[in-house]
Design an enzyme around this catalytic site. Structure first.
Site, PDB file in Angstrom:
ATOM      1  N   HIS A   1       0.847  -1.198   0.000  1.00 33.39           N
ATOM      2  CA  HIS A   1       0.000   0.000   0.000  1.00 33.39           C
ATOM      3  C   HIS A   1       0.879   1.243   0.000  1.00 33.39           C
ATOM      4  O   HIS A   1       2.088   1.159   0.190  1.00 33.39           O
ATOM      5  CB  HIS A   1      -0.927   0.017   1.234  1.00 33.39           C
ATOM      6  CG  HIS A   1      -0.185   0.047   2.532  1.00 33.39           C
ATOM      7  ND1 HIS A   1      -0.070  -1.053   3.348  1.00 33.39           N
ATOM      8  CD2 HIS A   1       0.498   1.036   3.146  1.00 33.39           C
ATOM      9  CE1 HIS A   1       0.656  -0.742   4.402  1.00 33.39           C
ATOM     10  NE2 HIS A   1       1.015   0.526   4.312  1.00 33.39           N
TER      11      HIS A   1
HETATM   12  C1  T46 Z   1       2.667   0.940   6.986  1.00 36.12           C
HETATM   13  C2  T46 Z   1       3.444  -0.296   7.251  1.00 36.12           C
HETATM   14  C3  T46 Z   1       4.907  -0.045   7.420  1.00 36.12           C
HETATM   15  C4  T46 Z   1      -4.955  -0.144  13.094  1.00 36.12           C
HETATM   16  O1  T46 Z   1      -6.095  -0.437  13.545  1.00 36.12           O
HETATM   17  N1  T46 Z   1      -4.298   0.971  13.547  1.00 36.12           N
HETATM   18  C5  T46 Z   1      -3.066   1.321  13.092  1.00 36.12           C
HETATM   19  O2  T46 Z   1      -2.500   2.347  13.533  1.00 36.12           O
HETATM   20  C6  T46 Z   1      -2.449   0.495  12.091  1.00 36.12           C
HETATM   21  C7  T46 Z   1      -1.077   0.866  11.531  1.00 36.12           C
HETATM   22  C8  T46 Z   1      -3.128  -0.613  11.644  1.00 36.12           C
HETATM   23  N2  T46 Z   1      -4.340  -0.931  12.155  1.00 36.12           N
HETATM   24  C9  T46 Z   1      -5.011  -2.170  11.715  1.00 36.12           C
HETATM   25  C10 T46 Z   1      -5.461  -2.186  10.255  1.00 36.12           C
HETATM   26  C11 T46 Z   1      -5.380  -3.651   9.893  1.00 36.12           C
HETATM   27  O3  T46 Z   1      -6.607  -4.282  10.277  1.00 36.12           O
HETATM   28  O4  T46 Z   1      -4.075  -3.249  11.843  1.00 36.12           O
HETATM   29  C12 T46 Z   1      -4.273  -4.201  10.803  1.00 36.12           C
HETATM   30  C13 T46 Z   1      -2.977  -4.468  10.042  1.00 36.12           C
HETATM   31  O5  T46 Z   1      -2.627  -3.295   9.283  1.00 36.12           O
HETATM   32  P1  T46 Z   1      -1.970  -3.409   7.844  1.00 36.12           P
HETATM   33  O6  T46 Z   1      -2.476  -4.587   7.112  1.00 36.12           O
HETATM   34  O7  T46 Z   1      -2.076  -2.082   7.182  1.00 36.12           O
HETATM   35  O8  T46 Z   1      -0.428  -3.699   8.244  1.00 36.12           O
HETATM   36  P2  T46 Z   1       0.844  -3.623   7.307  1.00 36.12           P
HETATM   37  O9  T46 Z   1       1.933  -4.319   8.029  1.00 36.12           O
HETATM   38  O10 T46 Z   1       0.555  -4.065   5.924  1.00 36.12           O
HETATM   39  O11 T46 Z   1       1.173  -2.042   7.211  1.00 36.12           O
HETATM   40  C14 T46 Z   1       1.560  -1.325   8.367  1.00 36.12           C
HETATM   41  C15 T46 Z   1       0.809   0.017   8.432  1.00 36.12           C
HETATM   42  O12 T46 Z   1      -0.602  -0.199   8.336  1.00 36.12           O
HETATM   43  C16 T46 Z   1       1.228   0.971   7.339  1.00 36.12           C
HETATM   44  O13 T46 Z   1       0.844   2.269   7.729  1.00 36.12           O
HETATM   45  O14 T46 Z   1       3.165   1.865   6.359  1.00 36.12           O
HETATM   46  O15 T46 Z   1       2.953  -1.070   8.354  1.00 36.12           O
END
Ligand code: T46
Length: 143
Positions: free
Chosen positions: A52
């Site tokens: 993303h």
């Molecule tokens: C990024 C990379 C480096 C929340 O509820 N609050 C938060 O502050 C964050 C960051 C995530 N979430 C929830 C949303 C999803 O249901 O946690 C779950 C996993 O998030 P995501 O799939 O976006 O995780 P990554 O590892 O793909 O990405 C994360 C960050 O979301 C993003 O900002 O830049 O780490």
């Protein structure tokens, strides 16, 4: 590609007997005020996350334990940075597609972000990202 790899301040005692301590100060070391901190853990080697870009968030990424590859894409070029030391930090502006690949079991990814969590400021489709980059001319208008 306009990304900033920074050296994170690190302190050891003279004998290096008691371990290290690394620190970052908002505004002094990174170009934004921190509104949110999160960290990712219990991840096995080989796992990929991310896929993303952000419309608004500036972020500092660092890995206090282990090794994680960060692949970045600004819609024109790609670059890979390996976070494999607690004293390396990666400052990312909005508008960068990222894929993180765990190089060692249980490596920890810490992130300091400029914005509160808002799922609407994520771009999670790569074609939408390319359209977004084109329409906003990231380098000129967005930053
Ligand atoms: C990024 C990379 C480096 C929340 O509820 N609050 C938060 O502050 C964050 C960051 C995530 N979430 C929830 C949303 C999803 O249901 O946690 C779950 C996993 O998030 P995501 O799939 O976006 O995780 P990554 O590892 O793909 O990405 C994360 C960050 O979301 C993003 O900002 O830049 O780490």
């Amino acid at each position: 590609m306009d990304i900033d790899v920074i050296h994170i301040n690190t302190a050891y005692d003279d004998d290096q007997k008691y371990g290290g301590l690394s620190f970052v100060e908002s505004s002094k070391d990174i170009p934004f005020e921190i509104k949110r901190i999160y960290y990712i853990y219990e991840v096995e080697k080989g796992i990929k996350r991310g896929f993303h870009a952000h419309k608004l968030n500036w972020q500092l990424l660092f890995c206090p334990y282990g090794a994680i590859d960060i692949l970045l894409d600004d819609g024109v070029e790609r670059k890979k940075i390996t976070l494999d030391s607690p004293s390396i930090g990666l400052v990312l502006h909005p508008g960068l597609w990222r894929v993180m690949t765990w190089q060692r079991d249980n490596s920890i990814l810490c992130v300091a972000a400029s914005e509160y969590y808002d799922p609407n400021e994520y771009i999670r489709d790569y074609n939408d990202f390319l359209k977004y980059v084109k329409s906003y001319k990231i380098r000129g208008d967005l930053i």
